[in-house]
Motif scaffolding. Structure first.
Motif, PDB file in Angstrom:
ATOM      1  N   VAL A 190       0.833  -1.207   0.000  1.00 45.33           N
ATOM      2  CA  VAL A 190       0.000   0.000   0.000  1.00 45.33           C
ATOM      3  C   VAL A 190       0.865   1.253   0.000  1.00 45.33           C
ATOM      4  CG1 VAL A 190      -1.755   1.295   1.291  1.00 45.33           C
ATOM      5  CG2 VAL A 190      -1.873  -1.208   1.171  1.00 45.33           C
ATOM      6  N   LEU A 191       1.887   1.268   0.835  1.00 45.25           N
ATOM      7  CA  LEU A 191       2.742   2.454   0.947  1.00 45.25           C
ATOM      8  C   LEU A 191       3.457   2.749  -0.369  1.00 45.25           C
ATOM      9  CD1 LEU A 191       3.965   4.694   2.687  1.00 45.25           C
ATOM     10  CD2 LEU A 191       5.782   3.087   3.337  1.00 45.25           C
ATOM     11  N   SER A 192       3.972   1.730  -1.027  1.00 47.56           N
ATOM     12  CA  SER A 192       4.707   1.962  -2.279  1.00 47.56           C
ATOM     13  C   SER A 192       3.795   2.563  -3.349  1.00 47.56           C
ATOM     14  CB  SER A 192       5.331   0.650  -2.782  1.00 47.56           C
ATOM     15  OG  SER A 192       4.350  -0.354  -2.961  1.00 47.56           O
ATOM     16  N   ASP A 193       2.557   2.071  -3.445  1.00 44.74           N
ATOM     17  CA  ASP A 193       1.607   2.661  -4.396  1.00 44.74           C
ATOM     18  C   ASP A 193       1.301   4.106  -4.029  1.00 44.74           C
ATOM     19  OD1 ASP A 193       1.498   0.317  -5.801  1.00 44.74           O
ATOM     20  OD2 ASP A 193      -0.427  -0.343  -4.979  1.00 44.74           O
ATOM     21  N   TYR A 194       1.127   4.356  -2.733  1.00 42.24           N
ATOM     22  CA  TYR A 194       0.813   5.711  -2.275  1.00 42.24           C
ATOM     23  C   TYR A 194       1.968   6.665  -2.582  1.00 42.24           C
ATOM     24  CZ  TYR A 194       0.207   9.692   0.809  1.00 42.24           C
ATOM     25  OH  TYR A 194       0.118  10.969   1.290  1.00 42.24           O
ATOM     26  N   LEU A 195       3.205   6.220  -2.344  1.00 43.02           N
ATOM     27  CA  LEU A 195       4.359   7.091  -2.584  1.00 43.02           C
ATOM     28  C   LEU A 195       4.460   7.483  -4.052  1.00 43.02           C
ATOM     29  CD1 LEU A 195       7.064   5.387  -0.331  1.00 43.02           C
ATOM     30  CD2 LEU A 195       5.841   7.534   0.108  1.00 43.02           C
ATOM     31  N   CYS A 196       4.163   6.542  -4.945  1.00 42.54           N
ATOM     32  CA  CYS A 196       4.199   6.850  -6.378  1.00 42.54           C
ATOM     33  C   CYS A 196       3.103   7.852  -6.747  1.00 42.54           C
ATOM     34  CB  CYS A 196       4.061   5.575  -7.199  1.00 42.54           C
ATOM     35  SG  CYS A 196       5.497   4.473  -7.080  1.00 42.54           S
ATOM     36  N   LEU A 272      12.501   7.847 -11.955  1.00 41.63           N
ATOM     37  CA  LEU A 272      13.634   7.784 -11.029  1.00 41.63           C
ATOM     38  C   LEU A 272      13.255   8.326  -9.658  1.00 41.63           C
ATOM     39  CD1 LEU A 272      16.577   8.879 -13.371  1.00 41.63           C
ATOM     40  CD2 LEU A 272      16.188   6.609 -12.380  1.00 41.63           C
ATOM     41  N   ILE A 273      12.466   9.393  -9.631  1.00 39.61           N
ATOM     42  CA  ILE A 273      12.031   9.953  -8.350  1.00 39.61           C
ATOM     43  C   ILE A 273      11.193   8.937  -7.586  1.00 39.61           C
ATOM     44  CG2 ILE A 273      10.534  11.685  -7.274  1.00 39.61           C
ATOM     45  CD1 ILE A 273      11.457  13.647  -9.414  1.00 39.61           C
ATOM     46  N   LYS A 274      10.280   8.272  -8.280  1.00 37.22           N
ATOM     47  CA  LYS A 274       9.442   7.272  -7.623  1.00 37.22           C
ATOM     48  C   LYS A 274      10.285   6.104  -7.117  1.00 37.22           C
ATOM     49  CE  LYS A 274       5.227   8.427 -10.190  1.00 37.22           C
ATOM     50  NZ  LYS A 274       4.203   7.970 -11.153  1.00 37.22           N
ATOM     51  N   ASP A 275      11.214   5.634  -7.942  1.00 35.93           N
ATOM     52  CA  ASP A 275      12.076   4.522  -7.530  1.00 35.93           C
ATOM     53  C   ASP A 275      12.911   4.905  -6.311  1.00 35.93           C
ATOM     54  OD1 ASP A 275      11.090   3.015  -9.597  1.00 35.93           O
ATOM     55  OD2 ASP A 275      12.868   3.196 -10.873  1.00 35.93           O
ATOM     56  N   ASN A 276      13.515   6.078  -6.336  1.00 35.08           N
ATOM     57  CA  ASN A 276      14.395   6.499  -5.249  1.00 35.08           C
ATOM     58  C   ASN A 276      13.618   6.796  -3.968  1.00 35.08           C
ATOM     59  OD1 ASN A 276      16.732   6.219  -6.776  1.00 35.08           O
ATOM     60  ND2 ASN A 276      16.637   8.315  -7.543  1.00 35.08           N
ATOM     61  N   THR A 277      12.375   7.257  -4.115  1.00 33.87           N
ATOM     62  CA  THR A 277      11.534   7.468  -2.930  1.00 33.87           C
ATOM     63  C   THR A 277      11.221   6.136  -2.260  1.00 33.87           C
ATOM     64  OG1 THR A 277      10.541   9.462  -3.908  1.00 33.87           O
ATOM     65  CG2 THR A 277       9.360   8.422  -2.092  1.00 33.87           C
ATOM     66  N   CYS A 278      10.918   5.122  -3.058  1.00 42.37           N
ATOM     67  CA  CYS A 278      10.638   3.796  -2.488  1.00 42.37           C
ATOM     68  C   CYS A 278      11.887   3.186  -1.865  1.00 42.37           C
ATOM     69  CB  CYS A 278      10.070   2.880  -3.567  1.00 42.37           C
ATOM     70  SG  CYS A 278       8.381   3.303  -4.081  1.00 42.37           S
ATOM     71  N   LYS A 282      12.223   2.054   2.099  1.00 41.19           N
ATOM     72  CA  LYS A 282      12.689   0.736   2.534  1.00 41.19           C
ATOM     73  C   LYS A 282      13.877   0.859   3.478  1.00 41.19           C
ATOM     74  CE  LYS A 282      11.212  -2.442  -1.113  1.00 41.19           C
ATOM     75  NZ  LYS A 282      11.664  -3.413  -2.125  1.00 41.19           N
ATOM     76  N   ARG A 283      14.778   1.794   3.171  1.00 41.15           N
ATOM     77  CA  ARG A 283      15.945   1.997   4.027  1.00 41.15           C
ATOM     78  C   ARG A 283      15.523   2.508   5.401  1.00 41.15           C
ATOM     79  NH1 ARG A 283      18.781   4.582   0.502  1.00 41.15           N
ATOM     80  NH2 ARG A 283      18.412   6.711   1.219  1.00 41.15           N
ATOM     81  N   GLN A 284      14.542   3.406   5.439  1.00 40.52           N
ATOM     82  CA  GLN A 284      14.052   3.934   6.714  1.00 40.52           C
ATOM     83  C   GLN A 284      13.403   2.838   7.551  1.00 40.52           C
ATOM     84  OE1 GLN A 284      11.586   6.966   4.952  1.00 40.52           O
ATOM     85  NE2 GLN A 284      12.976   8.597   5.534  1.00 40.52           N
ATOM     86  N   ILE A 285      12.607   1.982   6.906  1.00 42.96           N
ATOM     87  CA  ILE A 285      11.958   0.881   7.625  1.00 42.96           C
ATOM     88  C   ILE A 285      13.010  -0.067   8.189  1.00 42.96           C
ATOM     89  CG2 ILE A 285      10.465  -1.132   7.362  1.00 42.96           C
ATOM     90  CD1 ILE A 285       8.922   0.492   5.201  1.00 42.96           C
ATOM     91  N   GLY A 286      14.055  -0.332   7.404  1.00 41.28           N
ATOM     92  CA  GLY A 286      15.131  -1.189   7.881  1.00 41.28           C
ATOM     93  C   GLY A 286      15.801  -0.640   9.127  1.00 41.28           C
ATOM     94  N   LYS A 287      16.027   0.662   9.175  1.00 34.65           N
ATOM     95  CA  LYS A 287      16.656   1.280  10.345  1.00 34.65           C
ATOM     96  C   LYS A 287      15.729   1.227  11.559  1.00 34.65           C
ATOM     97  CE  LYS A 287      19.829   4.385   7.924  1.00 34.65           C
ATOM     98  NZ  LYS A 287      20.237   5.791   7.690  1.00 34.65           N
ATOM     99  N   ILE A 288      14.451   1.427  11.331  1.00 29.42           N
ATOM    100  CA  ILE A 288      13.490   1.339  12.437  1.00 29.42           C
ATOM    101  C   ILE A 288      13.489  -0.068  13.022  1.00 29.42           C
ATOM    102  CG2 ILE A 288      11.013   1.360  12.977  1.00 29.42           C
ATOM    103  CD1 ILE A 288      10.766   3.737  11.024  1.00 29.42           C
TER     104      ILE A 288
END
Length: 350
Positions: A190-196, A272-278, A282-288
């Motif tokens: 859901v989040l990935s679709d929303y971010l795009c 590229l913006i959509k890919d890099n945002t996703c 993912k990196r933020q979730i990994g750190k959490i």
């Protein structure tokens, strides 16, 4: 290039000088090597609320909603790109009309956009901001997605030479504040679709025009300070081919009937913006997850149903001439995110 502490102490850097105040926005204290005193007993530690989560998950909305329930709350931004003054749409700063009069600190205050802010510098500036908020009898509410900044600020002992998110078992659970952690989580599908979709909405809201004004040919490829914001480098190649000053249309979204090559270059930048945002999310979730595994007591708030309802509402609006109400997704937000958050904060403060 990394700024030195002395560069932030300069009188020409008003964000970090305690004696200067500007009319447009609240200023935080200067950055220096000092930190507010802290204690080992939770009973003596300063209480703060911390809202965490991946980009786009609703952290800013939650922080403002909480501040309306706890009127003495004041919000401190910990998103490194939102520290800078400029690119408000591109960096997703919460607009003034959505802040509901709640004071925000370290949000768009840094005018020196061509220098990186180190975690140690944020630790010092945000620590002093927290101390000032508490000294006035108010409740600090930390919000943002830069988990390296959150970690640097909150831990009892901070070593700027160590990247705790790369080494094994290097995250400590010893904190210098008494923290109530609220983690807003959304299912990835859901989040990935929303971010795009959010990228498309940002572009419709003026992101391209904002980036066109920010574009500097001599700084293409420079990745420092505000130029690290997602959207800047992705559109540099587009603006290099289609300089915004050559035609008024080059600062606008290409529409049907325009030059096909220009349209393809634009679509590649958006992809590229959509890919890099996703990738960032993912990196933020990994750190959490690393922080949670290390013993940080993060209360998970599932906002998946809220975002599903929100996206359904947008689809209905696109397919119908009559706009549907926000009531459904707001009701879900209140029930599944806000109510448990308010209960958790109330218990924490009592």
């Amino acid at each position: 290039m990394k700024p030195t502490f002395s560069s932030f102490h300069s009188l020409h850097s008003p964000l970090f000088h305690p004696l200067l105040s500007l009319q447009r926005r609240p200023r935080c204290p200067r950055m220096d090597s000092s930190s507010p005193p802290h204690h080992h007993s939770n009973q003596n530690k300063t209480k703060i609320i911390v809202t965490m989560g991946a980009t786009g998950c609703g952290k800013s909305r939650l922080s403002v909603d909480l501040a309306t329930h706890f009127p003495h709350s004041q919000i401190i931004n910990s998103d490194k790109m939102q520290l800078y003054n400029g690119l408000d749409i591109t960096t997703n700063k919460i607009p003034p009309h959505e802040r509901k009069g709640v004071p925000h600190f370290l949000l768009g205050d840094l005018d020196t956009i061509d220098a990186d802010v180190l975690p140690s510098q944020f630790r010092s500036a945000a620590g002093l901001t927290i101390a000032n908020i508490v000294s006035r009898g108010n409740l600090p509410l930390l919000v943002g997605g830069s988990n390296s900044f959150i970690h640097a600020l909150l831990v009892e002992t901070f070593d700027p030479q160590v990247d705790v998110f790369t080494g094994p078992d290097s995250v400590t659970h010893l904190l210098r504040y008494d923290c109530c952690f609220l983690w807003v989580d959304v299912a990835w599908s859901v989040l990935s679709d929303y971010l795009c979709e959010r990228v498309d909405e940002m572009l419709e809201s003026g992101m391209l025009e904002e980036l066109a004004q920010f574009y500097e040919p001599t700084k293409v490829g420079v990745r420092v300070g505000l130029r690290k914001a997602i959207g800047v480098s992705e559109f540099d190649e587009y603006f290099r081919k289609y300089p915004p000053w050559e035609s008024e249309a080059n600062g606008r979204i290409p529409k049907e009937g325009c030059d096909q090559a220009r349209k393809e270059a634009y679509e590649e930048a958006v992809r590229l913006i959509k890919d890099n945002t996703c990738i960032l999310a993912k990196r933020q979730i990994g750190k959490i997850m690393r922080l949670r595994k290390a013993g940080w007591d993060l209360k998970r708030l599932d906002a998946t149903a809220t975002f599903r309802a929100m996206m359904m509402k947008k689809k209905k609006n696109k397919s119908s001439s009559a706009a549907s109400s926000d009531l459904e997704w707001r009701d879900i937000w209140e029930r599944e995110v806000m109510e448990p958050s308010v209960k958790a904060v109330r218990r924490f403060l009592q």
